[in-house]
Scaffold this motif. Structure first.
Motif, PDB file in Angstrom:
ATOM      1  N   THR A  89       1.567   1.926   5.300  1.00  0.00           N
ATOM      2  CA  THR A  89       1.685   1.817   3.802  1.00  0.00           C
ATOM      3  C   THR A  89       2.806   1.500   3.029  1.00  0.00           C
ATOM      4  OG1 THR A  89       3.002   4.163   4.079  1.00  0.00           O
ATOM      5  CG2 THR A  89       0.494   4.104   3.811  1.00  0.00           C
ATOM      6  N   GLN A  90       3.757   1.285   3.662  1.00  0.00           N
ATOM      7  CA  GLN A  90       5.140   0.786   3.170  1.00  0.00           C
ATOM      8  C   GLN A  90       5.479  -0.586   3.396  1.00  0.00           C
ATOM      9  OE1 GLN A  90       6.823   2.736   0.862  1.00  0.00           O
ATOM     10  NE2 GLN A  90       5.052   3.922   1.117  1.00  0.00           N
ATOM     11  N   TYR A  91       5.292  -0.825   4.674  1.00  0.00           N
ATOM     12  CA  TYR A  91       5.570  -2.364   5.043  1.00  0.00           C
ATOM     13  C   TYR A  91       4.317  -3.084   4.979  1.00  0.00           C
ATOM     14  CZ  TYR A  91       9.904  -0.233   6.731  1.00  0.00           C
ATOM     15  OH  TYR A  91      11.041   0.133   6.507  1.00  0.00           O
ATOM     16  N   ALA A  92       3.468  -2.947   5.293  1.00  0.00           N
ATOM     17  CA  ALA A  92       2.095  -3.771   5.649  1.00  0.00           C
ATOM     18  C   ALA A  92       1.428  -3.513   4.287  1.00  0.00           C
ATOM     19  CB  ALA A  92       1.159  -3.426   6.733  1.00  0.00           C
ATOM     20  N   ARG A  93       1.586  -2.291   3.518  1.00  0.00           N
ATOM     21  CA  ARG A  93       0.805  -2.471   2.262  1.00  0.00           C
ATOM     22  C   ARG A  93      -0.604  -2.355   2.420  1.00  0.00           C
ATOM     23  NH1 ARG A  93       5.561  -4.111  -1.912  1.00  0.00           N
ATOM     24  NH2 ARG A  93       6.941  -2.709  -1.144  1.00  0.00           N
ATOM     25  N   VAL A  94      -1.099  -1.654   3.333  1.00  0.00           N
ATOM     26  CA  VAL A  94      -2.961  -1.695   3.600  1.00  0.00           C
ATOM     27  C   VAL A  94      -3.681  -1.231   2.626  1.00  0.00           C
ATOM     28  CG1 VAL A  94      -4.356  -1.078   5.177  1.00  0.00           C
ATOM     29  CG2 VAL A  94      -2.043  -1.936   6.387  1.00  0.00           C
ATOM     30  N   THR A  95      -4.355  -2.018   2.216  1.00  0.00           N
ATOM     31  CA  THR A  95      -5.639  -1.456   1.198  1.00  0.00           C
ATOM     32  C   THR A  95      -7.092  -1.570   1.719  1.00  0.00           C
ATOM     33  OG1 THR A  95      -5.745  -3.798   0.306  1.00  0.00           O
ATOM     34  CG2 THR A  95      -4.097  -2.468  -0.841  1.00  0.00           C
ATOM     35  N   PRO A  96      -7.747  -0.822   1.049  1.00  0.00           N
ATOM     36  CA  PRO A  96      -9.104  -0.698   1.531  1.00  0.00           C
ATOM     37  C   PRO A  96      -9.897  -2.110   1.756  1.00  0.00           C
ATOM     38  CG  PRO A  96      -8.885   0.860  -0.019  1.00  0.00           C
ATOM     39  CD  PRO A  96      -7.495   0.010  -0.092  1.00  0.00           C
ATOM     40  N   GLY A  97     -10.658  -2.219   2.906  1.00  0.00           N
ATOM     41  CA  GLY A  97     -11.414  -3.290   3.224  1.00  0.00           C
ATOM     42  C   GLY A  97     -10.382  -4.443   3.944  1.00  0.00           C
ATOM     43  N   GLN A  98      -9.185  -4.290   4.095  1.00  0.00           N
ATOM     44  CA  GLN A  98      -8.468  -5.114   4.772  1.00  0.00           C
ATOM     45  C   GLN A  98      -8.565  -4.928   6.248  1.00  0.00           C
ATOM     46  OE1 GLN A  98      -4.236  -4.433   3.424  1.00  0.00           O
ATOM     47  NE2 GLN A  98      -4.240  -6.624   2.288  1.00  0.00           N
ATOM     48  N   THR A  99      -8.436  -6.030   7.018  1.00  0.00           N
ATOM     49  CA  THR A  99      -8.568  -5.761   8.457  1.00  0.00           C
ATOM     50  C   THR A  99      -7.202  -5.624   9.157  1.00  0.00           C
ATOM     51  OG1 THR A  99     -10.623  -7.253   8.588  1.00  0.00           O
ATOM     52  CG2 THR A  99      -9.412  -6.880  10.655  1.00  0.00           C
ATOM     53  N   ALA A 101      -8.117   5.750   7.730  1.00  0.00           N
ATOM     54  CA  ALA A 101      -8.036   6.777   6.610  1.00  0.00           C
ATOM     55  C   ALA A 101      -7.716   5.915   5.230  1.00  0.00           C
ATOM     56  CB  ALA A 101      -6.968   7.703   7.018  1.00  0.00           C
ATOM     57  N   LEU A 102      -6.976   4.824   5.321  1.00  0.00           N
ATOM     58  CA  LEU A 102      -6.818   4.065   4.253  1.00  0.00           C
ATOM     59  C   LEU A 102      -7.818   2.987   3.949  1.00  0.00           C
ATOM     60  CD1 LEU A 102      -3.180   2.992   5.229  1.00  0.00           C
ATOM     61  CD2 LEU A 102      -3.827   4.661   3.601  1.00  0.00           C
ATOM     62  N   GLY A 103      -8.749   3.039   4.507  1.00  0.00           N
ATOM     63  CA  GLY A 103     -10.190   2.294   4.161  1.00  0.00           C
ATOM     64  C   GLY A 103     -10.184   0.955   4.987  1.00  0.00           C
ATOM     65  N   ALA A 104      -9.092   0.762   6.048  1.00  0.00           N
ATOM     66  CA  ALA A 104      -9.310  -0.551   6.539  1.00  0.00           C
ATOM     67  C   ALA A 104     -10.280  -0.726   7.655  1.00  0.00           C
ATOM     68  CB  ALA A 104      -7.820  -0.789   7.294  1.00  0.00           C
ATOM     69  N   ILE A 105     -10.589  -1.966   7.962  1.00  0.00           N
ATOM     70  CA  ILE A 105     -11.384  -2.256   9.137  1.00  0.00           C
ATOM     71  C   ILE A 105     -10.372  -2.507  10.345  1.00  0.00           C
ATOM     72  CG2 ILE A 105     -13.098  -4.068  10.237  1.00  0.00           C
ATOM     73  CD1 ILE A 105     -13.396  -4.664   7.234  1.00  0.00           C
ATOM     74  N   VAL A 106     -10.599  -1.814  11.344  1.00  0.00           N
ATOM     75  CA  VAL A 106      -9.745  -1.448  12.383  1.00  0.00           C
ATOM     76  C   VAL A 106      -9.969  -2.420  13.470  1.00  0.00           C
ATOM     77  CG1 VAL A 106      -8.205  -0.084  13.679  1.00  0.00           C
ATOM     78  CG2 VAL A 106      -8.774   0.642  11.609  1.00  0.00           C
ATOM     79  N   VAL A 107      -9.195  -3.367  14.216  1.00  0.00           N
ATOM     80  CA  VAL A 107      -9.466  -4.126  15.305  1.00  0.00           C
ATOM     81  C   VAL A 107      -8.564  -3.402  16.227  1.00  0.00           C
ATOM     82  CG1 VAL A 107      -9.674  -6.143  16.725  1.00  0.00           C
ATOM     83  CG2 VAL A 107     -10.498  -5.905  14.272  1.00  0.00           C
ATOM     84  N   ALA A 108      -8.657  -2.772  17.482  1.00  0.00           N
ATOM     85  CA  ALA A 108      -7.899  -2.192  18.312  1.00  0.00           C
ATOM     86  C   ALA A 108      -7.638  -2.976  19.705  1.00  0.00           C
ATOM     87  CB  ALA A 108      -8.224  -0.887  18.670  1.00  0.00           C
ATOM     88  N   VAL A 109      -6.448  -3.102  20.178  1.00  0.00           N
ATOM     89  CA  VAL A 109      -6.324  -3.843  21.511  1.00  0.00           C
ATOM     90  C   VAL A 109      -5.612  -3.133  22.245  1.00  0.00           C
ATOM     91  CG1 VAL A 109      -5.245  -5.839  22.538  1.00  0.00           C
ATOM     92  CG2 VAL A 109      -6.215  -6.094  20.406  1.00  0.00           C
TER      93      VAL A 109
END
Length: 112
Positions: free
Chosen positions: A58-68, A88-96
């Motif tokens: 939230t503070q560093y990457a400032r993720v917004t809904p729809g971002q990956t 929860a922030l509405g992002a598309i998550v790619v996990a490694v």
């Protein structure tokens, strides 16, 4: 102290030291109740993992809904928290992650 009483199971966040002590004195405002079925060790880890993930996203990457969001090391404590927070922030998550089938299913269940 207003919301807590002697004998309540609580955990808290320390700033400036004392986190590895068996007991410490902290303000009530940084305490939270530990639900039944959650160990004190799990409760102690919660603010570390989720606090780190939340701050980063939230503070560093400032993720917004729809971002990956790409989460490396997603099967670890902070990584799994990052998957959940990003979702929860509405992002598309790619996990490694590197691990067993159950770890991978756990990541999928968490939103990756």
């Amino acid at each position: 102290v207003r919301g807590l009483k002697v004998g309540d199971r609580v955990a808290g966040v320390t700033m400036g030291g004392g986190a590895m002590a068996e007991e410490c004195v902290i303000p009530e405002r940084v305490c939270f109740p530990v639900p039944a079925g959650v160990s004190l060790a799990q409760a102690a880890a919660f603010p570390v993992a989720f606090g780190t993930a939340h701050l980063a996203l939230t503070q560093y990457a400032r993720v917004t809904p729809g971002q990956t969001v790409l989460v490396l090391g997603a099967a670890g404590g902070v990584g799994l928290a990052a998957v959940q927070v990003a979702k929860a922030l509405g992002a598309i998550v790619v996990a490694v992650a590197n691990g067993s089938g159950s770890k991978m299913r756990g990541l999928e269940d968490a939103g990756a």
